[in-house]
Design a protein around this motif. Structure first.
Motif, PDB file in Angstrom:
ATOM      1  N   MET A   1       0.844  -1.181   0.000  1.00 53.68           N
ATOM      2  CA  MET A   1       0.000   0.000   0.000  1.00 53.68           C
ATOM      3  C   MET A   1       0.890   1.245   0.000  1.00 53.68           C
ATOM      4  O   MET A   1       2.026   1.193   0.415  1.00 53.68           O
ATOM      5  N   THR A   2       0.342   2.332  -0.446  1.00 48.94           N
ATOM      6  CA  THR A   2       1.107   3.562  -0.542  1.00 48.94           C
ATOM      7  C   THR A   2       0.457   4.652   0.283  1.00 48.94           C
ATOM      8  O   THR A   2      -0.646   4.493   0.797  1.00 48.94           O
ATOM      9  N   ALA A   3       1.142   5.774   0.356  1.00 47.87           N
ATOM     10  CA  ALA A   3       0.725   6.842   1.253  1.00 47.87           C
ATOM     11  C   ALA A   3      -0.731   7.248   1.074  1.00 47.87           C
ATOM     12  O   ALA A   3      -1.493   7.227   2.028  1.00 47.87           O
ATOM     13  N   SER A   4      -1.144   7.626  -0.120  1.00 44.28           N
ATOM     14  CA  SER A   4      -2.490   8.163  -0.251  1.00 44.28           C
ATOM     15  C   SER A   4      -3.546   7.078  -0.398  1.00 44.28           C
ATOM     16  O   SER A   4      -4.724   7.362  -0.251  1.00 44.28           O
ATOM     17  N   THR A   5      -3.162   5.848  -0.683  1.00 44.71           N
ATOM     18  CA  THR A   5      -4.146   4.783  -0.806  1.00 44.71           C
ATOM     19  C   THR A   5      -4.184   3.900   0.431  1.00 44.71           C
ATOM     20  O   THR A   5      -4.998   3.004   0.529  1.00 44.71           O
ATOM     21  N   ASP A   6      -3.318   4.150   1.376  1.00 47.41           N
ATOM     22  CA  ASP A   6      -3.228   3.356   2.590  1.00 47.41           C
ATOM     23  C   ASP A   6      -4.274   3.866   3.585  1.00 47.41           C
ATOM     24  O   ASP A   6      -4.226   5.018   3.990  1.00 47.41           O
ATOM     25  N   PRO A   7      -5.218   2.997   3.987  1.00 49.57           N
ATOM     26  CA  PRO A   7      -6.252   3.452   4.928  1.00 49.57           C
ATOM     27  C   PRO A   7      -5.725   3.625   6.349  1.00 49.57           C
ATOM     28  O   PRO A   7      -6.394   4.216   7.187  1.00 49.57           O
ATOM     29  N   ARG A   8      -4.529   3.124   6.624  1.00 50.21           N
ATOM     30  CA  ARG A   8      -3.951   3.250   7.958  1.00 50.21           C
ATOM     31  C   ARG A   8      -3.466   4.682   8.184  1.00 50.21           C
ATOM     32  O   ARG A   8      -3.149   5.391   7.238  1.00 50.21           O
ATOM     33  N   PRO A   9      -3.385   5.106   9.448  1.00 45.29           N
ATOM     34  CA  PRO A   9      -3.027   6.504   9.717  1.00 45.29           C
ATOM     35  C   PRO A   9      -1.569   6.811   9.411  1.00 45.29           C
ATOM     36  O   PRO A   9      -0.706   5.944   9.424  1.00 45.29           O
ATOM     37  N   ASP A  10      -1.346   8.089   9.154  1.00 40.85           N
ATOM     38  CA  ASP A  10      -0.012   8.656   8.988  1.00 40.85           C
ATOM     39  C   ASP A  10       0.776   8.361  10.265  1.00 40.85           C
ATOM     40  O   ASP A  10       0.332   8.686  11.361  1.00 40.85           O
ATOM     41  N   ARG A  11       1.941   7.733  10.131  1.00 40.75           N
ATOM     42  CA  ARG A  11       2.736   7.377  11.309  1.00 40.75           C
ATOM     43  C   ARG A  11       3.484   8.557  11.914  1.00 40.75           C
ATOM     44  O   ARG A  11       3.753   8.591  13.112  1.00 40.75           O
ATOM     45  N   LEU A  12       3.898   9.479  11.061  1.00 39.26           N
ATOM     46  CA  LEU A  12       4.686  10.629  11.512  1.00 39.26           C
ATOM     47  C   LEU A  12       4.039  11.907  10.967  1.00 39.26           C
ATOM     48  O   LEU A  12       4.535  12.517  10.021  1.00 39.26           O
ATOM     49  N   PRO A  13       2.929  12.309  11.554  1.00 44.30           N
ATOM     50  CA  PRO A  13       2.197  13.476  11.043  1.00 44.30           C
ATOM     51  C   PRO A  13       2.958  14.779  11.299  1.00 44.30           C
ATOM     52  O   PRO A  13       3.950  14.802  12.039  1.00 44.30           O
TER      53      PRO A  13
END
Length: 194
Positions: A1-13
């Motif tokens: 999965m990639t950044a914009s298609t990954d449903p998981r949250p941003d790890r380092l916002p």
């Protein structure tokens, strides 16, 4: 999965400005004052290591804005790296820049789909071959090296390899952090590679 298609949250916002330590604040201020005009994309997670961010930022500034390579060559190489890593942020940022530099929409769409574009310029074809070999085999053949040297010179070959390495590193940081892509009207997201 990639950044914009990954449903998981941003790890380092993004870090709140009032939470930055002095070294982070200095690094952020340098980015804001420079050609990037802000703390965006890979620089969001890199802000956790301000000295690394500053050094990486200067390298990227040179490779993007001071290199011997033409904008068309460097932007096309950046798209190839973004495609290889399925890195949505870099793709969304660099598609408009590649179009502005002269890469055709048909060439970009072929790259997006993971196909070899049939309508590349001679420079683009050389970069496509060089980047493909380097990214997949971690080196290039004598013939590929010589073709790139004849086209871009020795300085250009070194800077092309360095640009590819720089954007591979940035793609890794973005993918690990799950930094989402900014919206880019008219730019189709990268599909997963088969």
């Amino acid at each position: 999965m990639t950044a914009s298609t990954d449903p998981r949250p941003d790890r380092l916002p993004p870090l709140p400005l009032d939470a930055l330590d002095p070294a982070q604040r200095t690094a952020a201020d340098e980015l804001i004052a420079g050609p990037r005009k802000g703390v965006k994309g890979p620089f969001i997670p890199l802000l956790r290591s301000p000295e690394l961010l500053a050094r990486v930022g200067r390298l990227g500034e040179y490779l993007r804005f001071g290199s011997a390579l033409s904008p068309r060559v460097s932007e096309f190489a950046t798209l190839l790296v973004s495609r290889e890593w399925t890195q949505q942020f870099e793709w969304a940022v660099h598609v408009p820049l590649a179009l502005k530099a002269g890469t055709s929409a048909q060439t970009i769409e072929a790259v997006r789909e993971g196909r070899r574009p049939p309508d590349m310029s001679d420079d683009e074809a050389c970069v496509h071959h060089f980047a493909g070999e380097l990214l997949r085999h971690h080196g290039v053949s004598d013939a590929t090296f010589e073709a790139a040297r004849q086209r871009f010179g020795e300085r250009g070959v070194v800077e092309l390899a360095s640009l590819i390495g720089y954007f591979a590193m940035m793609s890794m940081v973005l993918n690990v952090a799950r930094t989402p892509a900014d919206s880019a009207p008219g730019v189709a997201a990268l599909p997963p590679l088969p």
